[in-house]
Design an enzyme around this catalytic site. Structure first.
Site, mmCIF file in Angstrom:
data_model
loop_
_atom_site.group_PDB
_atom_site.id
_atom_site.type_symbol
_atom_site.label_atom_id
_atom_site.label_comp_id
_atom_site.label_asym_id
_atom_site.label_seq_id
_atom_site.Cartn_x
_atom_site.Cartn_y
_atom_site.Cartn_z
ATOM 1 N N SER A 149 0.860 -1.171 0.000
ATOM 2 C CA SER A 149 0.000 0.000 0.000
ATOM 3 C C SER A 149 0.899 1.224 0.000
ATOM 4 C CB SER A 149 -0.890 -0.040 1.253
ATOM 5 O OG SER A 149 -1.661 1.135 1.351
ATOM 6 N N LYS A 183 -1.170 -0.942 -4.325
ATOM 7 C CA LYS A 183 -2.355 -0.166 -3.947
ATOM 8 C C LYS A 183 -1.938 1.278 -3.724
ATOM 9 C CE LYS A 183 -4.924 0.049 0.292
ATOM 10 N NZ LYS A 183 -5.605 -0.700 1.382
ATOM 11 N N LYS A 198 -2.821 5.049 -2.487
ATOM 12 C CA LYS A 198 -3.737 5.874 -1.713
ATOM 13 C C LYS A 198 -4.118 7.071 -2.578
ATOM 14 C CE LYS A 198 -4.026 3.760 2.283
ATOM 15 N NZ LYS A 198 -5.315 3.360 2.857
ATOM 16 N N ASP A 228 -7.202 3.219 -2.980
ATOM 17 C CA ASP A 228 -7.930 3.282 -1.709
ATOM 18 C C ASP A 228 -8.063 4.739 -1.296
ATOM 19 O OD1 ASP A 228 -9.000 3.015 0.813
ATOM 20 O OD2 ASP A 228 -7.334 1.844 1.654
ATOM 21 N N GLU A 278 -11.189 1.026 -3.497
ATOM 22 C CA GLU A 278 -11.513 0.747 -2.090
ATOM 23 C C GLU A 278 -12.075 1.983 -1.402
ATOM 24 O OE1 GLU A 278 -8.255 -1.180 -0.135
ATOM 25 O OE2 GLU A 278 -8.949 -0.700 1.895
ATOM 26 N N ASP A 281 -13.962 -1.330 3.118
ATOM 27 C CA ASP A 281 -13.085 -1.478 4.270
ATOM 28 C C ASP A 281 -13.853 -0.921 5.478
ATOM 29 O OD1 ASP A 281 -11.143 -1.021 6.262
ATOM 30 O OD2 ASP A 281 -9.624 -0.239 4.928
ATOM 31 N N LYS A 311 -10.122 -6.573 8.283
ATOM 32 C CA LYS A 311 -9.116 -6.215 9.286
ATOM 33 C C LYS A 311 -9.682 -6.704 10.607
ATOM 34 C CE LYS A 311 -7.479 -2.059 6.946
ATOM 35 N NZ LYS A 311 -7.646 -0.592 6.842
ATOM 36 N N GLY A 363 -4.353 -4.142 6.205
ATOM 37 C CA GLY A 363 -3.320 -3.871 7.213
ATOM 38 C C GLY A 363 -3.517 -2.527 7.864
HETATM 39 O O1 OSB Z 1 -7.257 1.870 4.638
HETATM 40 O O2 OSB Z 1 -6.156 0.108 4.312
HETATM 41 C C1 OSB Z 1 -6.271 1.203 4.872
HETATM 42 C C2 OSB Z 1 -3.109 1.926 6.928
HETATM 43 C C3 OSB Z 1 -3.646 2.597 7.997
HETATM 44 C C4 OSB Z 1 -4.996 2.844 8.026
HETATM 45 C C5 OSB Z 1 -5.817 2.416 6.979
HETATM 46 C C6 OSB Z 1 -5.280 1.713 5.903
HETATM 47 C C7 OSB Z 1 -3.890 1.497 5.875
HETATM 48 C C8 OSB Z 1 -3.196 0.859 4.756
HETATM 49 C C9 OSB Z 1 -1.856 0.238 5.054
HETATM 50 O O3 OSB Z 1 -3.584 0.892 3.605
HETATM 51 C C10 OSB Z 1 -1.831 -1.228 4.832
HETATM 52 C C11 OSB Z 1 -0.607 -1.857 5.438
HETATM 53 O O4 OSB Z 1 -0.562 -2.051 6.673
HETATM 54 O O5 OSB Z 1 0.307 -2.158 4.672
HETATM 55 MG MG MG Z 2 -8.517 0.788 3.275
#
Ligand code: OSB
Ligand code: MG
Length: 371
Positions: free
Chosen positions: A136, A162, A164, A189, A215, A240, A264, A292
């Protein structure tokens, strides 16, 4: 087997680089670690994924600490068994605070697996020896920096990227990454950053640049907006934040708002619910995957074990330890293996060791509870 002591550590680890999402920048992670020791000397560990700020969700380190200390640990000391499902039942009447509940449930699962002499994966019913993972990638200071960052991760061996996104950081960076790497699997995402009015624009750029999955573009409760985007879309709509329990999943499935399920354990209140949600999604032909929260090696180990279960068919947001922290809390650290995978530790229990030296270095506060 009964509980002898429970210890609540508050730890702080610096991230190797800032992680920026639509809701803010994280430079370090402060989090709680739950350590349960039984009367027969077993130790179970769980990590709480609540952040310092209530930005991803309403829980924080402070609310989790309070609920663990005043409600959930006392409940566990009173319990006649340390069975994870029994604990779930005992705290069900307390609303919310799922990340705090999950921290205990994961530690109990670690204990239960050790008591049976098996890995957490085996205890939960997982069969895979390696799990497929991706990375990510946070919002970067510039598009060229993002393209370089993605290139570095691809070179390290990650196969699914992925990105952001948020309004103002979406079409341009996605187009640039697609132009630089025509064949890679791209997900995005938004962490709820768009209003439903953005539906047509999102559909256009996501389709044009071959985004495989979008996402959580809209607010947690915006089930109709997600269903509208999903209608006829050539990409999956992943939920999510919207999915926090069986009811929210049922409603999203019925509305056609979810075609990929991010699980999660913290968000849904524990691995047992997480597993049930993934099984439910599979019956609806909706693939699931493990998300994650920038976990340390303890939370990561729990996630890797859970990802070994059959319904988790898409690559997880579980990267190698060095993508997050210079020194992880556990030995051995997680390293990226062939085919963009992490190995599932063999156990018993978590199958990784908490380094006492690194725990001490990261420790900011600690409290021990006794029966
Ligand atoms: O939305 O998936 C998410 C990290 C912190 C809070 C929300 C998210 C995330 C990530 C990181 O996308 C995923 C990772 O731990 O590699
Ligand atoms: Mg997410």
């Amino acid at each position: 087997m009964r509980l002898r002591t429970a210890r609540l550590d508050e730890l702080e680890l610096d991230l190797v680089e800032p992680f920026e999402t639509s809701f803010g920048v994280e430079r370090r992670r402060r989090f709680l670690l739950v350590r349960l020791e039984t009367t027969d000397g077993l130790v179970g560990l769980g990590e709480c994924v609540a952040s310092e700020e209530p930005l991803y969700s309403s829980e924080t380190v402070a609310t989790a600490r309070e609920m663990l200390a005043s409600r959930f640990l006392p409940e566990l000391f009173r319990a006649r068994s340390l069975d994870p499902a029994a604990f779930r039942g005992a705290v069900e009447r307390y609303r919310g605070h799922r990340m705090a509940k999950s921290a205990i449930e994961t530690a109990l699962i670690d204990l239960a697996a050790q008591a049976r002499g098996v890995s957490v994966a085996t205890y939960l019913g997982g069969r895979r020896r390696r799990v497929e993972v991706g990375v990510s990638v946070g919002i970067q200071p510039s598009v060229p920096r993002l393209v370089r960052r993605v290139g570095d991760y691809l070179e390290e061996g990650y196969r699914r990227i992925k990105l952001k996104v948020r309004p103002g950081w979406d079409e341009r960076p996605v187009r640039a990454v697609r132009a630089a790497y025509p064949d890679i699997e791209i997900w995005v995402d938004a962490n709820q950053a768009y209003s439903p009015g953005a539906t047509d624009r999102i559909r256009r750029w996501a389709a044009r640049y071959g985004v495989a999955q979008v996402e959580q573009p809209f607010a947690e409760r915006a089930i109709r907006a997600h269903a509208e985007l999903a209608r006829g879309a050539p990409f999956r709509i992943c939920l999510d934040e919207s999915i926090v329990d069986a009811t929210s999943l049922e409603d999203a499935l019925a509305a056609g708002a979810v075609t990929s399920l991010n699980v999660k354990t913290g968000r849904v209140g524990g691995p047992l619910v997480g597993r049930a949600l993934a099984e439910r999604a599979r019956r609806a032909r909706v693939p699931a995957w493990i998300g994650g929260m920038l976990e340390s090696g303890i939370g990561r180990a729990h996630n890797v074990h859970l990802a070994s279960l059959a319904p988790f068919t898409l690559p997880a947001d579980l990267s190698a330890s060095d993508r997050y922290y210079r020194e992880d809390l556990v030995d051995p650290p997680f390293v990226l293996g062939p085919g963009s995978t992490l190995e599932v530790p063999r156990g018993p229990g978590l199958g990784v060791e908490l380094s006492e030296r690194r725990r001490r270095r990261a420790l900011r506060a600690s409290r021990t509870f006794r029966r």
